[in-house]
Design an enzyme around this catalytic site. Structure first.
Site, PDB file in Angstrom:
ATOM      1  N   HIS A  64       0.750   5.724  -3.567  1.00  0.00           N
ATOM      2  CA  HIS A  64       0.684   7.038  -4.216  1.00  0.00           C
ATOM      3  C   HIS A  64      -0.734   7.315  -4.728  1.00  0.00           C
ATOM      4  O   HIS A  64      -0.950   7.514  -5.927  1.00  0.00           O
ATOM      5  CB  HIS A  64       1.699   7.135  -5.364  1.00  0.00           C
ATOM      6  CG  HIS A  64       2.055   8.553  -5.699  1.00  0.00           C
ATOM      7  ND1 HIS A  64       3.283   8.906  -6.226  1.00  0.00           N
ATOM      8  CD2 HIS A  64       1.359   9.717  -5.599  1.00  0.00           C
ATOM      9  CE1 HIS A  64       3.322  10.220  -6.445  1.00  0.00           C
ATOM     10  NE2 HIS A  64       2.158  10.721  -6.070  1.00  0.00           N
ATOM     11  N   ARG A  95       6.634  13.797  -2.029  1.00  0.00           N
ATOM     12  CA  ARG A  95       7.412  12.941  -2.920  1.00  0.00           C
ATOM     13  C   ARG A  95       8.366  12.109  -2.068  1.00  0.00           C
ATOM     14  O   ARG A  95       8.841  12.564  -1.013  1.00  0.00           O
ATOM     15  CB  ARG A  95       8.220  13.769  -3.936  1.00  0.00           C
ATOM     16  CG  ARG A  95       7.379  14.378  -5.057  1.00  0.00           C
ATOM     17  CD  ARG A  95       6.840  13.311  -6.003  1.00  0.00           C
ATOM     18  NE  ARG A  95       6.166  13.867  -7.174  1.00  0.00           N
ATOM     19  CZ  ARG A  95       4.861  14.124  -7.233  1.00  0.00           C
ATOM     20  NH1 ARG A  95       4.105  13.908  -6.162  1.00  0.00           N
ATOM     21  NH2 ARG A  95       4.317  14.610  -8.340  1.00  0.00           N
ATOM     22  N   GLU A 147       9.053   3.878  -6.629  1.00  0.00           N
ATOM     23  CA  GLU A 147       7.678   3.409  -6.482  1.00  0.00           C
ATOM     24  C   GLU A 147       7.384   2.358  -7.541  1.00  0.00           C
ATOM     25  O   GLU A 147       7.531   2.639  -8.722  1.00  0.00           O
ATOM     26  CB  GLU A 147       6.697   4.572  -6.623  1.00  0.00           C
ATOM     27  CG  GLU A 147       6.787   5.565  -5.484  1.00  0.00           C
ATOM     28  CD  GLU A 147       5.844   6.742  -5.624  1.00  0.00           C
ATOM     29  OE1 GLU A 147       5.749   7.546  -4.691  1.00  0.00           O
ATOM     30  OE2 GLU A 147       5.219   6.880  -6.709  1.00  0.00           O
TER      31      GLU A 147
END
Length: 344
Positions: free
Chosen positions: A308, A260, A289
């Protein structure tokens, strides 16, 4: 066993929900960046009456009592106190992936609601991406690609070099499902493997991949050529890698983060990359993000960023959906829930 297959007919119009007699399941929607996977809608509608967040918000009185499960895909829909209070029939929250930092587990438990995730469906592809990022950063693949296609390139410099992976030391922070699969892959590269975790793996598991436990994170950081973050985000691991930790790493070291974004102090990382404290970084996750388009990390040459995509394969996403469906159906039928998360 729940059966899945290609749906011959399915509703595709916005707001179409399927069979109203089936259990109601709240989903983010059928459109937009965080919508459920289009290829999965038909299979989901075989088992559930899909209710979008927009439909629910427009008529909470009608839909609230019908919703027995929340299907979280890509972190959406968000579960908060207001939503939980609006769903009197809610039995389970099924969340895609392994991470749970987007859920207030104590709050959810107070409503008597179960939680399930899908750690096994995402562990292999995420480990694959971790190794891909490690290799790409070590051998400067993105820089090399730009050099190879640049209209200004007339010759390939013989001194364009990267870091050796074979025989190097890899430090894995977080030795759960994903971390262990990374170790399995790293073994094939004849890497020396160190790991830091809340507790040791079993001796036979360590021997199988040739991994050595580091009780002190500092020891791992000081010895590793590559540091791979594969740990869950918790209050204890937030900004686990900061200025102090980066300075413990070798100046030739490469940091890879597939966990993360908040595991790393990004300001400290920016400084470390600019000043040569570490050699490079490869991040599949950031905070936020995506990063703002003017963020200084986006301008550095010695960093690789991906959006991601750790579990973003067709196979993993389908397995994730199937696991979530199985957990929801088990909960609604009073059966043991696969991948249930203990909330207390």
């Amino acid at each position: 066993m729940v059966k899945f297959g290609v749906c011959e007919e399915r509703q595709t119009e916005k707001g179409a929900m399927g069979n109203q007699d089936l259990p109601g399941v709240l989903v983010s929607g059928f459109e937009g960046p965080c919508c459920i996977c289009e290829d999965h809608v038909g299979d989901l509608q075989k088992h559930f009456n899909l209710i979008t967040m927009q439909e629910f918000l427009e008529n909470k009185t009608q839909f609230g009592p019908k919703i027995q499960a929340v299907y979280i895909w890509g972190g959406k829909p968000a579960v908060d106190l207001e939503l939980l209070q609006s769903l009197p029939s809610l039995k389970i929250i099924a969340s895609s992936g392994a991470g749970l930092d987007h859920l207030d587990r104590k709050l959810i438990a107070s409503f008597g609601v179960k939680v399930a995730n899908t750690p096994h469906a995402v562990s292999s592809p995420t480990a694959d991406l971790g190794m891909a990022l490690l290799l790409a950063a070590a051998r400067r693949l993105v820089e090399g690609y730009r050099l190879a296609i640049s209209p200004d390139t007339e010759n390939f410099p013989t001194n364009f070099m990267g870091q050796e992976v074979t025989g190097a030391t890899l430090g894995i922070i977080g030795m759960g499902n994903i971390g262990y699969k990374i170790a399995q892959r790293a073994k094939a590269f004849e890497m020396k493997i160190l790991y830091h975790n809340r507790k040791c793996r079993k001796l036979e598991e360590e021997k199988a991949v040739g991994a050595t436990y580091c009780e002190r994170l500092d020891d791992l950081l000081q010895q590793s050529d590559f540091v791979m973050l594969a740990v869950s985000l918790t209050p204890q691991t937030q900004r686990l890698i900061g200025r102090r930790e980066l300075r413990l790493m070798k100046p030739t070291a490469i940091l890879v983060n597939i966990g993360r974004g908040l595991l790393v102090d990004q300001d400290a990382l920016m400084e470390a990359l600019e000043t040569g404290v570490i050699k490079a970084a490869a991040l599949d996750v950031t905070y936020p993000e995506p990063l703002p388009r003017d963020h200084p990390l986006l301008k550095l040459k010695n960093i690789i960023l991906t959006p991601h995509i750790g579990s973003a394969t067709h196979q993993a996403r389908r397995q994730t959906m199937e696991n979530m469906v199985e957990s929801i159906l088990a909960s609604l039928n009073g059966l043991p829930i696969p991948n249930e998360v203990l909330l207390k």
